[in-house]
Design a protein around this motif. Structure first.
Motif, PDB file in Angstrom:
ATOM      1  N   ASN A 606      47.811  22.286 -83.015  1.00  0.00           N
ATOM      2  CA  ASN A 606      48.552  23.444 -83.116  1.00  0.00           C
ATOM      3  C   ASN A 606      46.967  24.856 -83.560  1.00  0.00           C
ATOM      4  OD1 ASN A 606      51.235  23.708 -83.267  1.00  0.00           O
ATOM      5  ND2 ASN A 606      50.922  22.438 -85.051  1.00  0.00           N
ATOM      6  N   HIS A 607      45.988  24.053 -83.931  1.00  0.00           N
ATOM      7  CA  HIS A 607      44.347  24.763 -83.481  1.00  0.00           C
ATOM      8  C   HIS A 607      43.119  24.477 -82.959  1.00  0.00           C
ATOM      9  CE1 HIS A 607      46.198  26.074 -87.909  1.00  0.00           C
ATOM     10  NE2 HIS A 607      45.217  26.989 -88.237  1.00  0.00           N
ATOM     11  N   ILE A 608      43.174  23.363 -82.302  1.00  0.00           N
ATOM     12  CA  ILE A 608      42.292  22.307 -81.615  1.00  0.00           C
ATOM     13  C   ILE A 608      42.240  22.637 -80.046  1.00  0.00           C
ATOM     14  CG2 ILE A 608      40.513  20.249 -81.044  1.00  0.00           C
ATOM     15  CD1 ILE A 608      40.395  21.486 -84.304  1.00  0.00           C
ATOM     16  N   ILE A 609      43.479  21.734 -79.914  1.00  0.00           N
ATOM     17  CA  ILE A 609      43.777  22.377 -78.571  1.00  0.00           C
ATOM     18  C   ILE A 609      43.568  23.470 -78.042  1.00  0.00           C
ATOM     19  CG2 ILE A 609      45.579  20.998 -77.425  1.00  0.00           C
ATOM     20  CD1 ILE A 609      46.223  18.512 -78.423  1.00  0.00           C
ATOM     21  N   PRO A 610      44.878  24.530 -78.345  1.00  0.00           N
ATOM     22  CA  PRO A 610      44.793  25.932 -78.419  1.00  0.00           C
ATOM     23  C   PRO A 610      43.828  26.496 -78.078  1.00  0.00           C
ATOM     24  CG  PRO A 610      46.858  25.198 -79.284  1.00  0.00           C
ATOM     25  CD  PRO A 610      46.289  23.866 -79.464  1.00  0.00           C
ATOM     26  N   VAL A 611      42.537  25.973 -78.655  1.00  0.00           N
ATOM     27  CA  VAL A 611      41.508  26.912 -78.732  1.00  0.00           C
ATOM     28  C   VAL A 611      40.714  26.235 -77.738  1.00  0.00           C
ATOM     29  CG1 VAL A 611      39.285  27.239 -80.225  1.00  0.00           C
ATOM     30  CG2 VAL A 611      41.491  27.757 -81.151  1.00  0.00           C
ATOM     31  N   SER A 612      41.002  25.209 -77.318  1.00  0.00           N
ATOM     32  CA  SER A 612      39.777  24.057 -76.330  1.00  0.00           C
ATOM     33  C   SER A 612      40.623  24.434 -75.280  1.00  0.00           C
ATOM     34  CB  SER A 612      39.855  22.902 -76.614  1.00  0.00           C
ATOM     35  OG  SER A 612      39.379  22.582 -78.391  1.00  0.00           O
ATOM     36  N   THR A 613      42.293  24.614 -74.994  1.00  0.00           N
ATOM     37  CA  THR A 613      42.341  25.345 -73.578  1.00  0.00           C
ATOM     38  C   THR A 613      41.888  26.596 -73.269  1.00  0.00           C
ATOM     39  OG1 THR A 613      44.298  25.279 -74.922  1.00  0.00           O
ATOM     40  CG2 THR A 613      44.162  22.617 -73.382  1.00  0.00           C
ATOM     41  N   HIS A 614      42.128  27.742 -73.962  1.00  0.00           N
ATOM     42  CA  HIS A 614      41.481  28.416 -74.504  1.00  0.00           C
ATOM     43  C   HIS A 614      40.336  28.766 -73.747  1.00  0.00           C
ATOM     44  CE1 HIS A 614      41.550  32.702 -74.744  1.00  0.00           C
ATOM     45  NE2 HIS A 614      40.951  32.901 -75.320  1.00  0.00           N
ATOM     46  N   ARG A 696      36.809  11.902 -83.907  1.00  0.00           N
ATOM     47  CA  ARG A 696      35.575  11.918 -83.039  1.00  0.00           C
ATOM     48  C   ARG A 696      35.424  12.321 -82.063  1.00  0.00           C
ATOM     49  NH1 ARG A 696      35.116   6.597 -84.100  1.00  0.00           N
ATOM     50  NH2 ARG A 696      36.938   5.538 -83.248  1.00  0.00           N
ATOM     51  N   GLU A 697      36.714  12.588 -81.324  1.00  0.00           N
ATOM     52  CA  GLU A 697      37.305  13.597 -80.317  1.00  0.00           C
ATOM     53  C   GLU A 697      37.165  15.200 -80.434  1.00  0.00           C
ATOM     54  OE1 GLU A 697      37.082  12.462 -77.427  1.00  0.00           O
ATOM     55  OE2 GLU A 697      37.628  10.033 -77.899  1.00  0.00           O
ATOM     56  N   ILE A 698      37.614  15.302 -82.016  1.00  0.00           N
ATOM     57  CA  ILE A 698      37.442  16.817 -82.192  1.00  0.00           C
ATOM     58  C   ILE A 698      36.156  17.388 -82.239  1.00  0.00           C
ATOM     59  CG2 ILE A 698      38.150  18.821 -84.389  1.00  0.00           C
ATOM     60  CD1 ILE A 698      40.884  16.837 -84.144  1.00  0.00           C
ATOM     61  N   ASP A 699      35.366  16.499 -83.386  1.00  0.00           N
ATOM     62  CA  ASP A 699      34.306  16.484 -83.200  1.00  0.00           C
ATOM     63  C   ASP A 699      32.900  16.882 -81.859  1.00  0.00           C
ATOM     64  OD1 ASP A 699      34.429  16.548 -85.698  1.00  0.00           O
ATOM     65  OD2 ASP A 699      33.192  14.773 -86.753  1.00  0.00           O
ATOM     66  N   LYS A 700      33.410  16.590 -81.120  1.00  0.00           N
ATOM     67  CA  LYS A 700      32.913  17.131 -80.475  1.00  0.00           C
ATOM     68  C   LYS A 700      33.387  17.812 -79.060  1.00  0.00           C
ATOM     69  CE  LYS A 700      30.404  12.777 -79.674  1.00  0.00           C
ATOM     70  NZ  LYS A 700      28.394  13.553 -79.712  1.00  0.00           N
ATOM     71  N   LEU A 701      34.369  18.629 -79.296  1.00  0.00           N
ATOM     72  CA  LEU A 701      34.593  19.483 -78.776  1.00  0.00           C
ATOM     73  C   LEU A 701      34.114  20.352 -79.430  1.00  0.00           C
ATOM     74  CD1 LEU A 701      38.576  18.887 -78.062  1.00  0.00           C
ATOM     75  CD2 LEU A 701      37.001  18.987 -76.327  1.00  0.00           C
ATOM     76  N   GLU A 702      33.760  20.603 -81.222  1.00  0.00           N
ATOM     77  CA  GLU A 702      33.684  21.740 -81.740  1.00  0.00           C
ATOM     78  C   GLU A 702      32.091  22.139 -81.195  1.00  0.00           C
ATOM     79  OE1 GLU A 702      31.479  22.252 -85.992  1.00  0.00           O
ATOM     80  OE2 GLU A 702      34.032  21.165 -86.077  1.00  0.00           O
ATOM     81  N   LEU A 703      30.955  20.772 -80.720  1.00  0.00           N
ATOM     82  CA  LEU A 703      29.608  21.347 -79.741  1.00  0.00           C
ATOM     83  C   LEU A 703      29.971  22.321 -78.623  1.00  0.00           C
ATOM     84  CD1 LEU A 703      27.927  18.531 -81.257  1.00  0.00           C
ATOM     85  CD2 LEU A 703      27.672  20.490 -81.900  1.00  0.00           C
ATOM     86  N   ILE A 704      32.024  21.924 -78.247  1.00  0.00           N
ATOM     87  CA  ILE A 704      31.950  22.363 -76.475  1.00  0.00           C
ATOM     88  C   ILE A 704      32.329  24.027 -76.790  1.00  0.00           C
ATOM     89  CG2 ILE A 704      32.843  21.895 -75.016  1.00  0.00           C
ATOM     90  CD1 ILE A 704      33.111  18.939 -75.333  1.00  0.00           C
TER      91      ILE A 704
END
Length: 722
Positions: A606-614, A696-704
């Protein structure tokens, strides 16, 4: 505006005009107030209970309650509560008013001895490990007169034990009091070899409370902090603690204001705050008091943790007591400095003025090592939890292997005694001076031993420092195990010495012979090297020490036959109580990990995937726009980086979604296991690794993902107070 508001708060902290010694214990019904508000004969009986362990005569309870009520009402108190420490790691209280019907349609203020001495909380509503069923609700809280009554706001708080209707302890205080009694008696018996006048030995405890502070607004924006006490995701900040500039650094003004407010309120409750400083990690701090009698020290630590949370909110902070709230930086512990004292001095203090005093010192050192050696697995279980497991062995705290550091002089002395063919007394060197080649600087007094921060149980001069307990736990857990183990060791020592004396040996040779045997026996627990090294893990296993890392498996040591025998022989806990506590520990472990897994799954979806796909959608629009503006060849070249990011986001969000589904399935499988013991092991083995994979996956997305789109405050915002 926010900073100005915080500055104003710092200025507005009300500082008492008196010196701390004048308002210390203002809200505590201490001996001075007892003398004022109780009849002389009642006061004398209470002192006998507190100092000599006399049984409380219920016939004096009404007089004590009357005096307490009069003092409390003069302080503006309207309610009272039995304050106890259930197996939740927190405290519990139910407030009742000082009112009863007067029989004339009105009310009167009333507080009887019966209400002071005993009350009846619902024993089935607190963790009890199956001792109480839902339909078997009766339990009792009973006043502990050795810990002073105190006032919080408008409520008189009465420290109590909490037991089941069937008599089993459902709290930490009851077994702690039993353990303190057991070690006190055993130590006094051994003291009889060296002193004619020692009749009482008590345990002193000095805890060091580490904690983090974060701004309340940022805390509220992190659902993981709010619900679990730690960040379940978050890439480390470019700057954290690598510069070593926070440790003992200048305390920020806002934090100083919080500390000042906290210390004032703590001193008013007779918590003897002594030390405050910045710890190693950013936003990490420490508070430590003067040593106190162990039971009181435990009560004061539990009270302080509650007080910290309240005071912090008044200053725009939230206190984090989790052992590892942030990944990649130091976690927080609660070092327990433990010692034994008599009315004539500290039993672990050396050197003595006579060879006999040195023998006394070595006797208590060696028997402490025997206690730690025999029950090193149990001691590890006593400090282990789902939260502390993140901290131990992280190159910042002791490893999850219990060993003891003695230093060069003591190590050499024990080796000498072990190898000596003669039963001869020995001498110990005192502290020595070190001359500094700077005229203005006085000579330094150097201790006999260095310190070893990697040792879980280190001798530090006149005490042992048990460094493994976590910052959020009740100190009583470690103190119950340690003191019970010490009582067993001292009892065994005296029995063996007495047997030799009864066989015709003189006292000193008999003591030395038993010490030699024990020095050889407990030698595997002594380790002065680097506890962080992989070589030590292998060496510890060869020595027969417990090297297990699985938290649920470590808890099993409470039910080792050696543990059950020790607890039962010292009358601290019986097998039923130990089994119940393990049920509670396994259940608490499962619930802690379960909550974390649910929160992580929710945040992921509800946070990480929606923000990343946005953000991915924005990149896609950019790539499409490039094609409208530039030639196909140039647009492809200019869009290469964005295309790479689009692909990486797609791959990582796909993996997160798959891992969250696997995490949910792992929980479902574990939840179907009937045995709470096996369920806890399953959670450790299958659920926890999935959570690390997702992180680990989320922390990598945070940098992207673009910083402005990331909905959760990052480490660089959380870790530096402005």
């Amino acid at each position: 505006m926010v900073e100005e508001a915080f500055k104003k708060r710092a200025v507005d902290v009300e500082v008492p005009k008196e010196r701390p010694s004048e308002f210390f214990g203002k809200y505590v019904f201490d001996r001075k107030k007892m003398y004022k508000y109780l009849p002389k004969d009642i006061y004398d009986k209470m002192i006998d209970v507190m100092d000599n362990g006399a049984r409380l005569d219920r016939s004096i309870a009404d007089a004590v309650a009357t005096g307490m009520k009069r003092w409390a009402m003069e302080m503006g108190v309207t309610h009272y509560t039995h304050w106890f420490q259930p197996l939740t790691e927190g405290t519990a209280e139910k407030h009742d008013a000082f009112v009863e019907h007067d029989g004339k349609g009105g009310m009167i203020e009333k507080f009887s001895g019966k209400l002071l001495v005993q009350q009846e909380p619902d024993a089935s509503s607190f963790p009890n490990g199956g001792i109480r069923n839902t339909f078997e609700a009766r339990g009792y809280s009973a006043w502990d007169p050795t810990s002073p009554v105190f006032i919080i706001d408008d409520t008189l708080c009465i420290p109590t034990i909490f037991i089941a209707y069937t008599g089993e302890a459902l709290d930490y205080k009851a077994p702690l009091l039993r353990a303190l009694h057991a070690v006190g008696k055993a130590a006094a018996d051994v003291c009889s070899y060296f002193y004619d006048d020692v009749t009482k030995v008590k345990v002193n405890l000095g805890w060091e409370q580490e904690y983090f502070l974060v701004d309340e607004g940022l805390y509220s924006a992190r659902p993981d902090l709010l619900m679990t006490g730690r960040t379940l995701m978050g890439h480390e900040s470019a700057k954290n603690q690598q510069m070593d500039d926070h440790y003992f650094g200048t305390i920020p003004d806002r934090v100083q204001a919080f500390m000042k407010d906290l210390e004032i309120q703590a001193l008013e409750l007779a918590i003897p705050c002594k030390t405050r400083h910045n710890e190693v990690a950013p936003n990490q701090f420490e508070l430590a008091p003067i040593f106190e009698e162990c039971n009181l020290a435990v009560d004061h630590n539990m009270l302080l943790m509650s007080l910290m949370k309240k005071v912090a909110r008044n200053h725009g902070f939230r206190v984090l007591l989790h052992e590892k709230p942030f990944d990649g930086i130091n976690g927080s512990g609660k070092h327990n400095n433990w010692s034994l004292t008599t009315d004539t001095g500290i039993l672990l203090h050396a050197p003595g003025t006579t060879p006999e005093e040195n023998l006394r010192f070595i006797t208590f050192i060696v028997e402490t090592l025997m206690a730690v050696y025999r029950h090193n697995g149990l001691l590890k279980a006593s400090i282990m939890s789902a939260t502390n497991a993140h901290r131990l062995g992280g190159n910042e705290a002791p490893p999850a292997i219990i060993s003891s550091f003695l230093g060069t002089q003591l190590t050499e002395l024990l080796d000498h005694i072990e190898q000596s063919d003669k039963n001869e007394l020995f001498t110990l060197k005192g502290k020595k001076g070190m001359e500094i080649d700077i005229p203005q600087i006085p000579d330094l007094i150097i201790d006999n031993t260095d310190r070893n921060r990697t040792s879980p149980f280190a001798f530090t001069g006149n005490r042992f420092e048990f460094r493994a307990p976590g910052s959020s736990v009740n100190c009583a857990s470690a103190m119950i195990a340690l003191n019970a183990a010490m009582a067993e060791a001292l009892t065994s020592f005296k029995q063996r010495v007495d047997a030799k004396i009864a066989g015709g040996e003189n006292k000193i040779p008999a003591i030395l012979e038993v010490l030699k045997d024990d020095i050889k026996t407990c030698k595997p627990i002594r380790f002065d090297g680097n506890g962080y090294s992989e070589e030590w893990v292998e060496e510890a296993a060869r020595r027969g020490l417990d090297v297990e890392k699985s938290c649920p498996v470590i808890f099993e040591h409470y039910l080792d036959e050696s543990s059950v025998t020790m607890f039962e022989s010292t009358k601290v806990m019986n097998r039923k109580e130990l089994a119940a506590r393990n049920e509670v520990k396994w259940e608490m472990y499962v619930k802690t990990v379960q909550i974390e897994a649910r929160v992580l799954g929710d945040l992921s979806m509800n946070h990480i995937i929606p923000v990343s796909t946005h953000y991915q959608s924005q990149l896609i629009k950019n790539v499409q726009g490039m094609k409208d503006v530039f030639t196909a060849e140039r647009a492809e070249r200019l869009s290469a980086r964005n295309m790479k990011l689009i692909e990486e986001i797609a791959e990582r969000t796909e993996r997160i979604e798959r891992l969250v589904e696997e995490l949910t399935d792992a929980r479902r499988v574990a939840n179907r296991i009937e045995s709470i013991h096996e369920r806890a092991i399953q959670y450790h083995d299958t659920v926890c690794p999935k959570m690390e994979d997702i992180r680990r996956e989320i922390d990598k997305l945070e940098l992207i993902v673009e910083d402005g789109l990331w909905t959760l405050p990052k480490y660089r915002e959380l870790l530096f107070i402005r």
